[in-house]
Design a protein around this motif. Sequence first.
Motif, PDB file in Angstrom:
ATOM      1  N   ALA A   1       0.802  -1.229  -0.092  1.00  0.00           N
ATOM      2  CA  ALA A   1      -0.007  -0.081   0.157  1.00  0.00           C
ATOM      3  C   ALA A   1       0.921   1.205   0.117  1.00  0.00           C
ATOM      4  O   ALA A   1       0.209   2.336  -0.347  1.00  0.00           O
ATOM      5  N   ALA A   2       2.274   1.376   0.148  1.00  0.00           N
ATOM      6  CA  ALA A   2       3.018   2.399   0.198  1.00  0.00           C
ATOM      7  C   ALA A   2       3.671   2.630  -1.241  1.00  0.00           C
ATOM      8  O   ALA A   2       4.793   2.202  -1.442  1.00  0.00           O
ATOM      9  N   SER A   3       2.814   2.610  -2.300  1.00  0.00           N
ATOM     10  CA  SER A   3       3.176   2.700  -3.590  1.00  0.00           C
ATOM     11  C   SER A   3       4.257   3.541  -3.949  1.00  0.00           C
ATOM     12  O   SER A   3       4.818   3.458  -5.051  1.00  0.00           O
ATOM     13  N   PHE A   4       4.455   4.740  -3.187  1.00  0.00           N
ATOM     14  CA  PHE A   4       5.342   5.630  -3.704  1.00  0.00           C
ATOM     15  C   PHE A   4       7.113   4.833  -3.259  1.00  0.00           C
ATOM     16  O   PHE A   4       7.944   5.577  -3.564  1.00  0.00           O
ATOM     17  N   CYS A   5       7.116   3.896  -2.244  1.00  0.00           N
ATOM     18  CA  CYS A   5       8.282   3.354  -2.314  1.00  0.00           C
ATOM     19  C   CYS A   5       8.731   2.726  -3.317  1.00  0.00           C
ATOM     20  O   CYS A   5       8.136   2.188  -4.185  1.00  0.00           O
ATOM     21  N   GLU A   6      10.178   2.532  -3.480  1.00  0.00           N
ATOM     22  CA  GLU A   6      10.957   1.915  -4.653  1.00  0.00           C
ATOM     23  C   GLU A   6      10.521   0.351  -4.560  1.00  0.00           C
ATOM     24  O   GLU A   6      10.439  -0.223  -3.568  1.00  0.00           O
ATOM     25  N   ALA A   7      10.538   0.018  -5.631  1.00  0.00           N
ATOM     26  CA  ALA A   7      10.129  -1.839  -6.004  1.00  0.00           C
ATOM     27  C   ALA A   7      10.696  -1.989  -7.497  1.00  0.00           C
ATOM     28  O   ALA A   7      11.036  -1.108  -8.370  1.00  0.00           O
ATOM     29  N   GLY A   8      10.863  -3.206  -7.635  1.00  0.00           N
ATOM     30  CA  GLY A   8      11.450  -3.666  -8.804  1.00  0.00           C
ATOM     31  C   GLY A   8      10.482  -4.541  -9.418  1.00  0.00           C
ATOM     32  O   GLY A   8       9.402  -4.548  -8.988  1.00  0.00           O
ATOM     33  N   ALA A   9      10.878  -5.145 -10.677  1.00  0.00           N
ATOM     34  CA  ALA A   9       9.637  -5.951 -11.456  1.00  0.00           C
ATOM     35  C   ALA A   9       9.847  -7.353 -11.125  1.00  0.00           C
ATOM     36  O   ALA A   9      10.920  -7.948 -11.266  1.00  0.00           O
TER      37      ALA A   9
ATOM     38  N   LEU B   1      12.016  10.051  18.077  1.00  0.00           N
ATOM     39  CA  LEU B   1      13.314   9.476  18.942  1.00  0.00           C
ATOM     40  C   LEU B   1      13.602  10.554  20.078  1.00  0.00           C
ATOM     41  O   LEU B   1      13.995  10.131  21.096  1.00  0.00           O
ATOM     42  N   GLU B   2      13.586  11.720  19.592  1.00  0.00           N
ATOM     43  CA  GLU B   2      13.941  12.721  20.770  1.00  0.00           C
ATOM     44  C   GLU B   2      12.893  12.732  21.885  1.00  0.00           C
ATOM     45  O   GLU B   2      13.564  12.781  23.154  1.00  0.00           O
ATOM     46  N   LEU B   3      11.867  12.174  21.845  1.00  0.00           N
ATOM     47  CA  LEU B   3      10.901  11.689  22.833  1.00  0.00           C
ATOM     48  C   LEU B   3      10.967  10.704  23.589  1.00  0.00           C
ATOM     49  O   LEU B   3      10.328  10.086  24.518  1.00  0.00           O
ATOM     50  N   GLY B   4      11.841   9.972  23.039  1.00  0.00           N
ATOM     51  CA  GLY B   4      11.981   8.460  23.769  1.00  0.00           C
ATOM     52  C   GLY B   4      11.038   7.419  23.243  1.00  0.00           C
ATOM     53  O   GLY B   4      11.128   6.530  23.835  1.00  0.00           O
ATOM     54  N   GLY B   5      10.806   7.667  21.825  1.00  0.00           N
ATOM     55  CA  GLY B   5      10.064   6.776  21.241  1.00  0.00           C
ATOM     56  C   GLY B   5      10.834   6.014  20.176  1.00  0.00           C
ATOM     57  O   GLY B   5      11.895   5.743  20.241  1.00  0.00           O
ATOM     58  N   THR B   6       9.820   5.261  19.489  1.00  0.00           N
ATOM     59  CA  THR B   6      10.307   4.200  18.410  1.00  0.00           C
ATOM     60  C   THR B   6       9.922   4.475  16.852  1.00  0.00           C
ATOM     61  O   THR B   6       8.626   5.284  16.923  1.00  0.00           O
ATOM     62  N   ILE B   7      10.511   4.393  15.912  1.00  0.00           N
ATOM     63  CA  ILE B   7      10.040   4.884  14.591  1.00  0.00           C
ATOM     64  C   ILE B   7       9.077   3.921  14.161  1.00  0.00           C
ATOM     65  O   ILE B   7       8.523   4.458  13.014  1.00  0.00           O
ATOM     66  N   THR B   8       8.587   2.793  14.619  1.00  0.00           N
ATOM     67  CA  THR B   8       7.566   2.075  14.251  1.00  0.00           C
ATOM     68  C   THR B   8       7.077   1.305  15.372  1.00  0.00           C
ATOM     69  O   THR B   8       7.658   0.429  16.173  1.00  0.00           O
ATOM     70  N   GLY B   9       5.748   1.568  15.651  1.00  0.00           N
ATOM     71  CA  GLY B   9       5.143   0.658  16.675  1.00  0.00           C
ATOM     72  C   GLY B   9       4.226  -0.618  16.138  1.00  0.00           C
ATOM     73  O   GLY B   9       4.181  -1.489  16.860  1.00  0.00           O
ATOM     74  N   GLU B  10       3.665  -0.654  14.904  1.00  0.00           N
ATOM     75  CA  GLU B  10       3.125  -1.721  14.453  1.00  0.00           C
ATOM     76  C   GLU B  10       3.111  -1.721  12.737  1.00  0.00           C
ATOM     77  O   GLU B  10       2.714  -2.669  12.315  1.00  0.00           O
ATOM     78  N   HIS B  11       3.672  -0.871  12.171  1.00  0.00           N
ATOM     79  CA  HIS B  11       3.716  -0.937  10.651  1.00  0.00           C
ATOM     80  C   HIS B  11       4.973  -1.587  10.218  1.00  0.00           C
ATOM     81  O   HIS B  11       5.010  -2.065   8.875  1.00  0.00           O
ATOM     82  N   GLY B  12       5.833  -1.550  10.776  1.00  0.00           N
ATOM     83  CA  GLY B  12       7.189  -2.254  10.356  1.00  0.00           C
ATOM     84  C   GLY B  12       8.073  -1.274   9.696  1.00  0.00           C
ATOM     85  O   GLY B  12       7.809   0.012   9.398  1.00  0.00           O
ATOM     86  N   VAL B  13       9.388  -1.678   9.202  1.00  0.00           N
ATOM     87  CA  VAL B  13      10.574  -0.714   8.732  1.00  0.00           C
ATOM     88  C   VAL B  13      10.456  -0.843   7.177  1.00  0.00           C
ATOM     89  O   VAL B  13      10.350   0.298   6.435  1.00  0.00           O
ATOM     90  N   GLY B  14      10.176  -1.915   6.637  1.00  0.00           N
ATOM     91  CA  GLY B  14      10.449  -2.182   5.001  1.00  0.00           C
ATOM     92  C   GLY B  14      11.431  -1.435   4.275  1.00  0.00           C
ATOM     93  O   GLY B  14      12.492  -1.512   4.743  1.00  0.00           O
TER      94      GLY B  14
END
Length: 455
Positions: A31-39, A404-417
């Motif tokens: 669903a993140a169609s703007f991210c790079e992808a190959g054929a 991150l400055e607030l002591g958090g994490t970059i992803t809580g449930e969507h993943g890194v990809g």
Amino acid sequence: MDELLNRLRAGLPADALITDPDVTVSYAHDAASFCEAGAPAVVALPRTVEEVQHIMRTATALRVPVVPQGARTGLSGGANASEGCVVLSLIRMDRILEINPVDRVAVVEPGVINAVLSRAVAEQGLYYPPDPSSWEMCTIGGNIGTASGGLCCVKYGVTAEYVLGLDVVLADGRLLTTGRRTAKGVAGYDLTRLFVGSEGTLGIVVRATLALRPKPPQQLVLAAEFPSATAACDAVCAIMERGHTPSLLELMDRTTLHAVNRLGNMGLPESTEALLLAAFDTPDPAADLATVGDLCTASGATQVVPAEDAAESELLLQARRMSLTALEAVKSATMIDDVCVPRSRLAAMLDGTAAIATKYELTIGVCVHAGDGNTHPVVCFDQQDPDESRRARESFDAIMALGLELGGTITGEHGVGVLKKEWLARELGPVGVELQRSIRTAFDPLGILNPGKLF
């Protein structure tokens, strides 16, 4: 290509392979169609464990990358194809193999839709709590791959807490069984938990044993309007500090409310700056809602409206569930952030995100799993406008840096990809990245499983 197809065909039914480029291209993105992808070179759709093993043995022999996919509802490019890869789609492995009310477990294949499982266990008086917003479409295998959460996490937890055991096909085609179906078990390293959230980089999940709970009473929902996001976050802190355990605690900012009204004519109060939804599925939910309503009023709520029945409750929840779709309708593209911060820093996260929206002159709506501190800032932009696209990416990065400055994490449930690879390295640090890469290499020494993701 010919050798790859010939070897795959030797162990797969004719209808299990798609080679038409006009069709395979539709499998290139999640669903993140703007991210790079190959054929993709080919799309494989196995129905059995043995067919998955054959695909992996073939890929290993020919050193061909394999990208596992479910329903492709992911939001960080984690299921995007690599150039010339085998896309291994698990959507045909969609059987519920067992529901056991005594052991309170379900055994399922990875292509089972979350909502289908939830309804099936409910018929037996049981409950599978993880409920991502895409629960009507997303698969259990995808939920496991990204360690998905959902609206009810504040009380019931996330996918990782319900995966008891897994059958996993490794990169070389061997079948590994992890975990258990017992209520307790500490034999050896917890490989099950290692696979949950690994985004298909360690192996292919082909069967899962999931924990179930007794079906709870029907929940009731309360809606509280606030003059500021800070006041709404104060109410969240008060609710949690006083020891309440709502089954749901969700927040939508003004931008999100406006988008939902435009899309669904929901009649939500557009004059408010933040709307907080709280729900209880206790024996006396009305009493719990009354107590929480008082806490909201004390925190500055201008209006508190408890639902009187299940129908009113579902209407309120429908507004929350459609928030992402509504924000996607604002512009041609969205970047959906997934920053989770401590609940005590939630107000700072929302205020900081609003400042970032102003700085970059963009529409950024925020919906929040408030009970978990898991924010979903949605950056809306025109993908055809290079300058606006640049500002969108910069604002996205600024939001992650703030988290991150607030002591958090970059992803809580969507993943890194592929979307957050750089930021994962920043969060883990060099030692953390080195050790995690070593683990990945131990499971996949040739690096053919979902290459380019995470690291």
